[in-house]
Design a protein around this motif. Structure first.
Motif, PDB file in Angstrom:
ATOM      1  N   TYR A   1     -12.497  12.917   0.981  1.00 26.73           N
ATOM      2  CA  TYR A   1     -13.582  12.515   0.072  1.00 26.73           C
ATOM      3  C   TYR A   1     -13.613  13.389  -1.164  1.00 26.73           C
ATOM      4  O   TYR A   1     -13.699  14.613  -1.030  1.00 26.73           O
ATOM      5  N   PRO A   2     -13.537  12.783  -2.339  1.00 25.93           N
ATOM      6  CA  PRO A   2     -13.293  11.369  -2.642  1.00 25.93           C
ATOM      7  C   PRO A   2     -11.799  11.055  -2.624  1.00 25.93           C
ATOM      8  O   PRO A   2     -10.981  11.968  -2.555  1.00 25.93           O
ATOM      9  N   SER A   3     -11.474   9.782  -2.707  1.00 28.17           N
ATOM     10  CA  SER A   3     -10.068   9.381  -2.769  1.00 28.17           C
ATOM     11  C   SER A   3      -9.480   9.751  -4.126  1.00 28.17           C
ATOM     12  O   SER A   3      -9.932   9.264  -5.166  1.00 28.17           O
ATOM     13  N   GLY A   4      -8.466  10.612  -4.122  1.00 21.15           N
ATOM     14  CA  GLY A   4      -7.829  11.020  -5.367  1.00 21.15           C
ATOM     15  C   GLY A   4      -7.052   9.894  -6.027  1.00 21.15           C
ATOM     16  O   GLY A   4      -7.072   9.751  -7.253  1.00 21.15           O
ATOM     17  N   HIS A   5      -6.336   9.096  -5.218  1.00 19.89           N
ATOM     18  CA  HIS A   5      -5.609   7.950  -5.785  1.00 19.89           C
ATOM     19  C   HIS A   5      -6.591   7.007  -6.490  1.00 19.89           C
ATOM     20  O   HIS A   5      -6.317   6.515  -7.592  1.00 19.89           O
TER      21      HIS A   5
ATOM     22  N   ALA B   1      -6.980   0.917  -5.314  1.00 19.23           N
ATOM     23  CA  ALA B   1      -7.934   1.620  -4.459  1.00 19.23           C
ATOM     24  C   ALA B   1      -7.936   1.036  -3.044  1.00 19.23           C
ATOM     25  O   ALA B   1      -7.973   1.778  -2.051  1.00 19.23           O
ATOM     26  N   HIS B   2      -7.879  -0.291  -2.953  1.00 19.71           N
ATOM     27  CA  HIS B   2      -7.898  -0.941  -1.635  1.00 19.71           C
ATOM     28  C   HIS B   2      -6.684  -0.541  -0.802  1.00 19.71           C
ATOM     29  O   HIS B   2      -6.753  -0.495   0.438  1.00 19.71           O
ATOM     30  N   SER B   3      -5.584  -0.227  -1.461  1.00 21.73           N
ATOM     31  CA  SER B   3      -4.387   0.210  -0.744  1.00 21.73           C
ATOM     32  C   SER B   3      -4.658   1.454   0.099  1.00 21.73           C
ATOM     33  O   SER B   3      -4.012   1.659   1.130  1.00 21.73           O
ATOM     34  N   ARG B   4      -5.602   2.280  -0.324  1.00 21.48           N
ATOM     35  CA  ARG B   4      -5.918   3.487   0.441  1.00 21.48           C
ATOM     36  C   ARG B   4      -6.571   3.145   1.771  1.00 21.48           C
ATOM     37  O   ARG B   4      -6.400   3.868   2.764  1.00 21.48           O
ATOM     38  N   LEU B   5      -7.295   2.041   1.806  1.00 19.78           N
ATOM     39  CA  LEU B   5      -7.887   1.585   3.069  1.00 19.78           C
ATOM     40  C   LEU B   5      -6.821   0.919   3.935  1.00 19.78           C
ATOM     41  O   LEU B   5      -6.784   1.141   5.152  1.00 19.78           O
TER      42      LEU B   5
ATOM     43  N   PHE C   1     -11.660   6.551   4.172  1.00 23.41           N
ATOM     44  CA  PHE C   1     -12.778   5.717   4.586  1.00 23.41           C
ATOM     45  C   PHE C   1     -13.334   4.970   3.371  1.00 23.41           C
ATOM     46  O   PHE C   1     -13.092   5.374   2.223  1.00 23.41           O
ATOM     47  N   PRO C   2     -14.100   3.889   3.594  1.00 22.53           N
ATOM     48  CA  PRO C   2     -14.677   3.158   2.462  1.00 22.53           C
ATOM     49  C   PRO C   2     -15.497   4.025   1.511  1.00 22.53           C
ATOM     50  O   PRO C   2     -15.426   3.849   0.284  1.00 22.53           O
TER      51      PRO C   2
ATOM     52  N   ALA D   1       0.825  -1.212   0.000  1.00 28.16           N
ATOM     53  CA  ALA D   1       0.000   0.000   0.000  1.00 28.16           C
ATOM     54  C   ALA D   1       0.855   1.257   0.000  1.00 28.16           C
ATOM     55  O   ALA D   1       0.519   2.247  -0.664  1.00 28.16           O
ATOM     56  N   LYS D   2       1.953   1.235   0.707  1.00 23.89           N
ATOM     57  CA  LYS D   2       2.854   2.392   0.721  1.00 23.89           C
ATOM     58  C   LYS D   2       3.463   2.618  -0.662  1.00 23.89           C
ATOM     59  O   LYS D   2       3.606   3.767  -1.113  1.00 23.89           O
ATOM     60  N   ALA D   3       3.829   1.536  -1.338  1.00 22.72           N
ATOM     61  CA  ALA D   3       4.368   1.671  -2.691  1.00 22.72           C
ATOM     62  C   ALA D   3       3.319   2.249  -3.632  1.00 22.72           C
ATOM     63  O   ALA D   3       3.623   3.107  -4.470  1.00 22.72           O
ATOM     64  N   ASP D   4       2.071   1.797  -3.488  1.00 21.45           N
ATOM     65  CA  ASP D   4       0.994   2.348  -4.303  1.00 21.45           C
ATOM     66  C   ASP D   4       0.794   3.832  -4.015  1.00 21.45           C
ATOM     67  O   ASP D   4       0.557   4.634  -4.921  1.00 21.45           O
TER      68      ASP D   4
END
Length: 227
Positions: free
Chosen positions: A142-146, A176-180, A186-187, A67-70
């Protein structure tokens, strides 16, 4: 030294201006495209915080490293494995320019959305969390930019290489899941980023100037046997 300084100034002055955005607040207003984010003190907000705490308990060191690499990668190279050998953007200048356009459009649109909604990051809501980083603007969850970037690029790339679309979109979901996993969203932020990024891609495909870039990139990838 003086001549070098003058030359440097001349180069900066000669640098072409950035292309005007294709998607602006006038034709792509996040307030009209996304629902409001859950309030921190609402039932939905509390449920989302509980989900982040569960992730905090069960995530593995390997997942955090991934997730950090992402988090550190904000270009189409995230799809290199899905595309296979030969997908090197430095060797594909037309495709690289296309995805630089996507990135510029996505970032501008996502920044407008973040500025409109101003949702707290998870670590602002609960300081006991362990995010990968707290460098981001505290009220830009909100929203997740990544996620918006991953899906905007993923949808475009899936159109360029339809035979690889399942792997491309699976990678967008993983990104996207890496952001969680990083506990920086948040989801609902990720879900909104997915929707927003997909809308960005679809709206860009309607723009004649973008289609010219897209068709040129398709030809380049075809010549490289990547689509």
């Amino acid at each position: 030294m003086l001549l070098l300084a003058v030359a440097a100034v001349a180069l900066v002055a000669a640098k072409p201006a950035a292309a005007p955005l294709l998607l602006t607040e006038a034709n792509f207003d996040p307030a009209l495209l996304l629902p409001p984010a859950p309030n921190d003190d609402s039932a939905a907000g509390r449920l989302e915080l509980a989900q982040i705490h569960l992730i905090d308990q069960i995530r593995t060191p390997e997942e955090v490293a991934h997730a950090k690499a992402d988090s550190a990668t904000k270009n189409a190279s995230i799809f290199a494995e899905a595309m296979g050998p030969g997908f090197d953007l430095d060797l594909l200048p037309v495709s690289k320019a296309l995805f630089q356009t996507v990135r510029a459009e996505e970032k501008a649109a996502a920044d407008r959305a973040k500025d409109h909604f101003r949702r707290n990051r998870p670590w602002i809501t609960d300081s006991s969390l362990h995010p990968c980083s707290t460098d981001d603007e505290p009220q830009s969850s909100y929203p997740s930019g990544h996620t918006a970037m991953g899906y905007a690029m993923g949808v475009i790339l899936a159109r360029l290489a339809p035979s690889k679309a399942p792997a491309i979109m699976a990678r967008a979901a993983d990104y996207a899941h890496s952001r969680l996993i990083c506990e920086v969203h948040f989801p609902a932020d990720v879900a909104a980023g997915q929707a927003f990024g997909t809308m960005i891609a679809e709206r860009l495909m309607e723009q004649p100037a973008f289609r010219v870039q897209f068709d040129a990139a398709a030809a380049e990838l075809r010549a490289a046997r990547l689509n």
